[in-house]
Scaffold this motif. Structure first.
Motif, PDB file in Angstrom:
ATOM      1  N   ILE A   1      74.156 -39.138   4.122  1.00  0.00           N
ATOM      2  CA  ILE A   1      75.556 -38.901   4.381  1.00  0.00           C
ATOM      3  C   ILE A   1      76.641 -39.576   3.421  1.00  0.00           C
ATOM      4  O   ILE A   1      76.558 -40.658   2.868  1.00  0.00           O
ATOM      5  CB  ILE A   1      76.067 -39.385   5.884  1.00  0.00           C
ATOM      6  CG1 ILE A   1      74.890 -38.835   6.888  1.00  0.00           C
ATOM      7  CG2 ILE A   1      77.483 -39.471   6.215  1.00  0.00           C
ATOM      8  CD1 ILE A   1      75.250 -39.591   8.205  1.00  0.00           C
ATOM      9  N   MET A   2      77.584 -38.800   3.142  1.00  0.00           N
ATOM     10  CA  MET A   2      78.701 -38.981   2.279  1.00  0.00           C
ATOM     11  C   MET A   2      79.806 -40.008   3.268  1.00  0.00           C
ATOM     12  O   MET A   2      80.358 -39.656   4.225  1.00  0.00           O
ATOM     13  CB  MET A   2      79.589 -37.841   1.963  1.00  0.00           C
ATOM     14  CG  MET A   2      80.447 -38.278   0.786  1.00  0.00           C
ATOM     15  SD  MET A   2      81.917 -39.369   0.854  1.00  0.00           S
ATOM     16  CE  MET A   2      82.935 -38.324   1.792  1.00  0.00           C
ATOM     17  N   ASP A   3      79.717 -41.306   2.950  1.00  0.00           N
ATOM     18  CA  ASP A   3      80.496 -42.260   3.976  1.00  0.00           C
ATOM     19  C   ASP A   3      81.625 -42.928   3.252  1.00  0.00           C
ATOM     20  O   ASP A   3      82.055 -44.100   3.348  1.00  0.00           O
ATOM     21  CB  ASP A   3      79.269 -43.363   4.232  1.00  0.00           C
ATOM     22  CG  ASP A   3      78.556 -44.236   3.353  1.00  0.00           C
ATOM     23  OD1 ASP A   3      78.782 -43.762   2.120  1.00  0.00           O
ATOM     24  OD2 ASP A   3      78.257 -45.255   3.672  1.00  0.00           O
ATOM     25  N   GLY A   4      82.108 -42.185   2.117  1.00  0.00           N
ATOM     26  CA  GLY A   4      83.120 -42.973   1.267  1.00  0.00           C
ATOM     27  C   GLY A   4      84.522 -42.813   2.446  1.00  0.00           C
ATOM     28  O   GLY A   4      85.363 -43.927   1.780  1.00  0.00           O
TER      29      GLY A   4
ATOM     30  N   ILE B   1      83.255 -45.929  12.443  1.00  0.00           N
ATOM     31  CA  ILE B   1      82.236 -45.366  13.578  1.00  0.00           C
ATOM     32  C   ILE B   1      81.039 -46.459  13.208  1.00  0.00           C
ATOM     33  O   ILE B   1      80.289 -46.214  12.345  1.00  0.00           O
ATOM     34  CB  ILE B   1      81.870 -44.031  13.443  1.00  0.00           C
ATOM     35  CG1 ILE B   1      82.868 -42.962  13.788  1.00  0.00           C
ATOM     36  CG2 ILE B   1      80.688 -43.657  14.240  1.00  0.00           C
ATOM     37  CD1 ILE B   1      82.736 -41.484  13.401  1.00  0.00           C
ATOM     38  N   LYS B   2      80.783 -47.234  14.412  1.00  0.00           N
ATOM     39  CA  LYS B   2      79.669 -48.323  14.207  1.00  0.00           C
ATOM     40  C   LYS B   2      78.288 -47.497  14.806  1.00  0.00           C
ATOM     41  O   LYS B   2      77.268 -47.936  14.281  1.00  0.00           O
ATOM     42  CB  LYS B   2      79.941 -49.474  15.020  1.00  0.00           C
ATOM     43  CG  LYS B   2      81.258 -50.280  14.616  1.00  0.00           C
ATOM     44  CD  LYS B   2      81.337 -51.500  15.171  1.00  0.00           C
ATOM     45  CE  LYS B   2      82.526 -52.515  14.572  1.00  0.00           C
ATOM     46  NZ  LYS B   2      83.616 -51.638  14.379  1.00  0.00           N
ATOM     47  N   LEU B   3      78.407 -46.679  15.746  1.00  0.00           N
ATOM     48  CA  LEU B   3      76.973 -46.126  16.358  1.00  0.00           C
ATOM     49  C   LEU B   3      77.333 -45.021  16.559  1.00  0.00           C
ATOM     50  O   LEU B   3      78.388 -44.304  16.907  1.00  0.00           O
ATOM     51  CB  LEU B   3      76.823 -46.999  17.615  1.00  0.00           C
ATOM     52  CG  LEU B   3      76.351 -48.487  17.382  1.00  0.00           C
ATOM     53  CD1 LEU B   3      76.392 -49.022  18.787  1.00  0.00           C
ATOM     54  CD2 LEU B   3      75.095 -48.450  16.569  1.00  0.00           C
TER      55      LEU B   3
ATOM     56  N   LEU C   1      92.296 -35.086   5.718  1.00  0.00           N
ATOM     57  CA  LEU C   1      91.562 -34.891   4.574  1.00  0.00           C
ATOM     58  C   LEU C   1      90.364 -35.886   4.482  1.00  0.00           C
ATOM     59  O   LEU C   1      89.480 -35.761   3.764  1.00  0.00           O
ATOM     60  CB  LEU C   1      92.413 -35.193   3.378  1.00  0.00           C
ATOM     61  CG  LEU C   1      93.680 -34.180   3.215  1.00  0.00           C
ATOM     62  CD1 LEU C   1      94.652 -34.810   1.727  1.00  0.00           C
ATOM     63  CD2 LEU C   1      93.061 -32.942   2.858  1.00  0.00           C
ATOM     64  N   SER C   2      90.228 -36.667   5.565  1.00  0.00           N
ATOM     65  CA  SER C   2      89.206 -37.495   5.629  1.00  0.00           C
ATOM     66  C   SER C   2      87.778 -36.819   6.207  1.00  0.00           C
ATOM     67  O   SER C   2      88.077 -36.026   6.977  1.00  0.00           O
ATOM     68  CB  SER C   2      89.542 -38.743   6.557  1.00  0.00           C
ATOM     69  OG  SER C   2      90.749 -39.435   6.105  1.00  0.00           O
ATOM     70  N   ARG C   3      86.665 -37.453   5.822  1.00  0.00           N
ATOM     71  CA  ARG C   3      85.445 -36.602   6.091  1.00  0.00           C
ATOM     72  C   ARG C   3      84.661 -37.693   7.012  1.00  0.00           C
ATOM     73  O   ARG C   3      84.344 -38.596   6.515  1.00  0.00           O
ATOM     74  CB  ARG C   3      84.602 -36.388   4.787  1.00  0.00           C
ATOM     75  CG  ARG C   3      83.343 -35.569   4.893  1.00  0.00           C
ATOM     76  CD  ARG C   3      83.078 -35.242   3.602  1.00  0.00           C
ATOM     77  NE  ARG C   3      81.664 -34.678   3.698  1.00  0.00           N
ATOM     78  CZ  ARG C   3      80.904 -34.127   2.602  1.00  0.00           C
ATOM     79  NH1 ARG C   3      81.459 -34.191   1.561  1.00  0.00           N
ATOM     80  NH2 ARG C   3      79.722 -33.950   2.756  1.00  0.00           N
ATOM     81  N   VAL C   4      84.315 -37.108   7.991  1.00  0.00           N
ATOM     82  CA  VAL C   4      83.518 -38.001   9.100  1.00  0.00           C
ATOM     83  C   VAL C   4      82.168 -38.137   8.606  1.00  0.00           C
ATOM     84  O   VAL C   4      81.589 -37.299   8.453  1.00  0.00           O
ATOM     85  CB  VAL C   4      83.400 -37.311  10.549  1.00  0.00           C
ATOM     86  CG1 VAL C   4      83.113 -38.134  11.647  1.00  0.00           C
ATOM     87  CG2 VAL C   4      84.717 -36.666  10.847  1.00  0.00           C
TER      88      VAL C   4
ATOM     89  N   GLY D   1      77.994 -32.882  10.457  1.00  0.00           N
ATOM     90  CA  GLY D   1      78.812 -32.283   9.365  1.00  0.00           C
ATOM     91  C   GLY D   1      78.360 -31.907   8.092  1.00  0.00           C
ATOM     92  O   GLY D   1      78.529 -30.814   7.245  1.00  0.00           O
ATOM     93  N   GLU D   2      77.459 -32.901   7.594  1.00  0.00           N
ATOM     94  CA  GLU D   2      76.632 -32.540   6.440  1.00  0.00           C
ATOM     95  C   GLU D   2      75.746 -31.047   6.454  1.00  0.00           C
ATOM     96  O   GLU D   2      75.770 -30.485   5.549  1.00  0.00           O
ATOM     97  CB  GLU D   2      75.799 -33.505   6.068  1.00  0.00           C
ATOM     98  CG  GLU D   2      76.270 -35.049   5.834  1.00  0.00           C
ATOM     99  CD  GLU D   2      77.067 -35.030   4.436  1.00  0.00           C
ATOM    100  OE1 GLU D   2      76.826 -34.230   3.706  1.00  0.00           O
ATOM    101  OE2 GLU D   2      77.977 -35.888   4.425  1.00  0.00           O
TER     102      GLU D   2
END
Length: 359
Positions: free
Chosen positions: A140-143, A150-152, A205-208, A213-214
């Motif tokens: 996952i792209m978590d940038g 989102i913790k869980l 513009l933020s990616r969840v 989503g991926e």
């Protein structure tokens, strides 16, 4: 001296005990915000009965572990107890939990070790997004994770009519992910809330951080292939997606991911909090425009209606958002415009069924 109850035949006692068994709390909480209390229950009738005598302990224990809960940090002790107590054949559903955000997300050996001994028909995982992504062989792209906090998240996989454990040996070492271990027929995913991100400039513009989503990014027409999506997705007949006010462009990615599910017959989606969840009021103390989440939700339903109508395999669509009085009429009109003239009929607004065949 045994009581009159204890002198009854074990078969009759087992039948009586069956009336104390309840659905696991994880099922009732699947559409609620994921927390560490996901498996906590007020109902402890079986546990209390098991404490009354050794006879009742032996009778109750298999039912207690029909729905087992595994804290991944305690995996060794869990498996040792299950094997020592002869309970492996009773475990039909398993909830695996890790809430430690600092745990190594690439350490995915747990499901190979556990499924070597257990063969549950339902596996539920409560874990951070990166952990779930790596478990499904989908980094996952978590940038942008800092914006969502989102913790869980919760992933649930289920299969119908599973074969007995002894009849279906698994080549676990060659499975790339948990998805490859069986031909799952049902998938549910609770992505948690995107509300915190609305407090930031140009939030859209933020990616969840999301495995779904991926998959959608992989299947979007404009994107070059980057993932080897598992063939097991092709056999899914039911998919449920739960989130709290995801952006409409992210919902579009979720809908794009449905292309990997050609046999899908039932789609269920909930994009707003439950009626007794006050997360919206809490987040509005920040800098977010309170209108933004509702506009994103309405736009999302326009996309959903179009996709539901266009996906020929679907025969039923369920919405979990008609409990909100403020948006019920608007959502009803959006879906009516998309589905009402296309061979779909609704039951009390929240369940739509296709009544004409598509060729």
């Amino acid at each position: 001296m045994p009581s009159a109850l204890e002198r009854l035949p074990n078969e009759l006692l087992d039948h009586i005990i069956s009336y104390l068994a309840t659905e696991p709390p994880s099922r009732a909480r699947h559409h609620q915000p994921p927390t560490r209390h996901f498996t906590w229950s007020r109902t402890r009738d079986l546990k209390h009965l098991a404490q009354t005598s050794s006879q009742f302990l032996d009778l109750v224990r298999p039912r207690l572990f029909t729905h087992a809960c595994l804290e991944l940090e305690d995996e060794f002790n869990f498996l040792a107890f299950i094997l020592r107590s002869g309970l492996r054949r009773y475990v039909t559903s398993l909830v695996a939990i890790t809430i430690n955000a600092s745990a190594d997300p690439t350490d995915q050996g747990w499901w190979r070790r556990v499924l070597r001994y257990l063969d549950p028909a339902c596996v539920t995982v409560l874990a951070p997004p990166t952990f779930i992504g790596n478990m499904l062989n989908t980094p996952i792209m978590d940038g942008h994770s800092w914006a969502f906090d989102i913790k869980l998240q919760v992933l649930q996989l289920e299969r119908h009519n599973p074969l007995p454990h002894s009849e279906k040996p698994l080549d676990l070492e060659n499975c790339k992910s948990l998805l490859d271990t069986h031909q799952w027929t049902s998938m549910s995913f609770n992505e948690s809330s995107s509300l915190k991100a609305y407090n930031h400039y140009e939030y859209f513009l933020s990616r969840v951080p999301s495995v779904i989503g991926e998959w959608g990014m992989q299947l979007a027409p404009q994107e070059p292939p980057s993932l080897d999506l598992p063939a097991t997705l092709h056999g899914l007949t039911y998919f449920s997606y739960t989130a709290v006010f995801p952006f409409y462009n992210h919902v579009k990615l979720v809908l794009d991911a449905l292309a990997s599910m050609p046999e899908l017959r039932v789609l269920e989606m909930q994009l707003a909090p439950d009626a007794d969840n006050h997360i919206t009021e809490t987040e509005q103390r920040g800098s977010m425009d309170p209108n933004d989440p509702w506009m994103e939700l309405a736009t999302s339903y326009s996309l959903i209606g179009f996709e539901v109508n266009a996906k020929h395999s679907l025969v039923e669509f369920r919405s979990g958002d008609f409990h909100l009085d403020a948006i019920r009429s608007e959502l009803s009109q959006i879906l009516e415009d998309s589905l009402g003239e296309s061979g779909w009929k609704h039951d009390e607004h929240s369940v739509w069924k296709r009544i004409t065949s598509r060729i």
